[in-house]
Design a protein around this motif. Structure first.
Motif, short mmCIF file in Angstrom:
data_model
loop_
_atom_site.label_atom_id
_atom_site.label_comp_id
_atom_site.label_asym_id
_atom_site.label_seq_id
_atom_site.Cartn_x
_atom_site.Cartn_y
_atom_site.Cartn_z
N ARG A 50 0.93 -1.12 0.09
CA ARG A 50 -0.01 -0.06 0.00
C ARG A 50 0.83 1.18 0.07
N CYS A 51 0.70 1.97 -1.01
CA CYS A 51 1.63 3.21 -1.15
C CYS A 51 1.29 4.30 -0.15
N ALA A 52 2.53 4.90 0.61
CA ALA A 52 2.28 5.68 1.44
C ALA A 52 1.72 7.09 1.18
N HIS A 53 1.69 7.30 -0.23
CA HIS A 53 1.40 8.37 -0.78
C HIS A 53 -0.51 8.52 -0.77
N ARG A 54 -0.91 7.36 -1.32
CA ARG A 54 -2.55 7.43 -1.43
C ARG A 54 -2.66 5.60 -1.28
N PRO A 55 -3.87 5.34 -1.00
CA PRO A 55 -4.08 4.07 -0.62
C PRO A 55 -4.21 2.96 -2.10
N VAL A 69 8.31 0.69 -7.95
CA VAL A 69 7.82 2.15 -8.56
C VAL A 69 6.08 1.75 -8.33
N CYS A 70 5.58 2.90 -7.70
CA CYS A 70 4.26 2.77 -7.55
C CYS A 70 3.54 3.26 -8.98
N GLY A 71 2.37 2.49 -9.29
CA GLY A 71 2.10 2.65 -10.68
C GLY A 71 0.90 3.78 -10.90
N TYR A 72 0.82 4.64 -9.80
CA TYR A 72 -0.39 5.85 -9.68
C TYR A 72 0.58 6.96 -9.83
N HIS A 73 1.61 7.46 -9.10
CA HIS A 73 2.28 8.78 -9.41
C HIS A 73 3.88 8.45 -9.39
N GLY A 74 4.24 7.34 -9.36
CA GLY A 74 5.55 6.95 -9.70
C GLY A 74 6.39 7.08 -8.30
N CYS A 75 5.81 7.15 -7.15
CA CYS A 75 6.78 7.26 -6.01
C CYS A 75 7.51 5.88 -5.83
N THR A 76 8.61 5.94 -5.51
CA THR A 76 9.45 4.75 -5.63
C THR A 76 9.97 4.37 -4.12
#
Ligand code: FES
Length: 339
Positions: A50-55, A69-76
């Motif tokens: 679960r990304c720490a930026h959004r769920p 690499v998160c598939g939503y905004h690319g946070c890595t």
């Protein structure tokens, strides 16, 4: 919660992780979404999925080597869970990270600790030498069973259901299982043993052992609730010269949530006359057993869910080990609740 959290449980098999290649193995374990993958140095990372930026699930993203690499905004994120890149700004916010979990790989199993952080240092995962020793061979499968952890342990600590559920497994001439000879209980484990009278081989026993089906053999059966995450049963067929075929059925039970359990089954064997195709035969025999077991367990779970009227069930002598295991599991859960 109907399961203890402070325990090592199997998260996945080595084969599953290796089969995922550059991808992920994503799984719900103890009501926690977890992402597993193998790092370049051969070790295994387990991150909160679960990304720490959004769920958003990290498992819906991709890997760049050991980075996720998160598939939503690319946070890595790196394998320690630290956010190392946010594409829309120069530096990630300080402290941005996802949780990681301790992992240990032993033989075919990848164990995970999701309980109290640091608690994993107090005890290692249970030893399973028969799963890594070269003298043994093993086959395995994984399945999801819509039944509670406790129902599974109780079921596999009482094999008297074999006459009704798996009659083809019973050696010819045996009409009842002898009583449990020994039930050993420690603070956190239960084991039992029983000896069967001599009898000829059932067809499946003859096929997998390579022994003469006209001869009579003794059998020793043991079962152990080793931890909430591990159940071990042995079945040894012996002739006048000692053990001819030794089987170990290992069940790693990992709660997905209350009322749902991942089951990792391994069948291990060794014996002097075992034919080369014993693995295929054993896999088929125990797959069929596991399917019937799952059907009964899921039916009981449905009944528990649909009719919640409190009631007391009676126990019989063969339930001794199962009753002990229930007490241990229940007190572990209550201890954790009280803390
Ligand atoms: S939700 Fe993962 S980067 Fe935004």
């Amino acid at each position: 919660m109907s399961y203890p959290k402070d325990c090592w449980y199997v998260a996945a098999t080595r084969d599953e992780l290796d089969g995922a290649g550059d991808g992920f193995t994503a799984r719900r374990l103890l009501d926690t979404l977890v992402l597993l993958f193998r790092l370049a140095d051969g070790s295994v990372a387990a991150l909160e999925d679960r990304c720490a930026h959004r769920p958003y699930p990290l498992s819906a993203g991709h890997r760049e080597g050991d980075l996720v690499v998160c598939g939503y905004h690319g946070c890595t994120y790196d394998a320690t869970g630290r956010c190392v890149r946010v594409p829309s700004q120069d530096n990630p916010p300080s402290g941005a990270r996802v949780r990681t979990y301790p992992v240990v790989e032993h033989g075919p199993f990848v164990w995970i600790w999701i309980g109290t952080p640091g608690g994993e240092r107090l005890r290692p995962p249970p030893a399973t030498p028969w799963l890594h020793d070269g003298a043994w061979s093993s086959v395995g499968e994984r399945r999801d069973v819509a039944a509670d952890l406790l129902l599974l342990h109780e079921h596999y600590l009482d094999l008297t259901n074999v006459f009704a559920m798996h009659p083809e497994m019973v050696p010819p001439g045996i009409e009842a299982l002898p009583p449990l000879e020994e039930v050993e209980v420690s603070e956190l484990s239960v084991s039992y043993k029983r000896e069967l009278p001599k009898a000829p081989l059932a067809p499946w026993e003859a096929q997998v052992s390579g022994l003469d089906s006209d001869e009579s053999f003794g059998r020793t059966e043991t079962g152990a609730f080793v931890t909430p995450g591990l159940h071990k049963q042995t079945y040894t067929i012996s002739g006048s010269g000692g053990p001819e075929l030794e089987l170990v059925r290992t069940h790693a039970f990992t709660p997905r949530s209350s009322g749902a359990t991942h089951v990792f089954l391994q069948i291990s064997w060794r014996g002097a006359a075992v034919p080369p195709d014993a693995g295929e035969q054993l896999a088929a025999v125990f797959h069929e057993m596991a399917s019937r077991d799952s059907a009964v367990l899921e039916t009981m779970q449905r009944y528990l869910d649909e009719d919640t009227t409190p009631r007391r069930y009676f126990n019989v002598k063969a339930d001794r080990a199962a009753v002990r295991a229930r007490r241990i599991l229940t007190s572990m859960v209550e201890d954790e609740r009280g803390r």
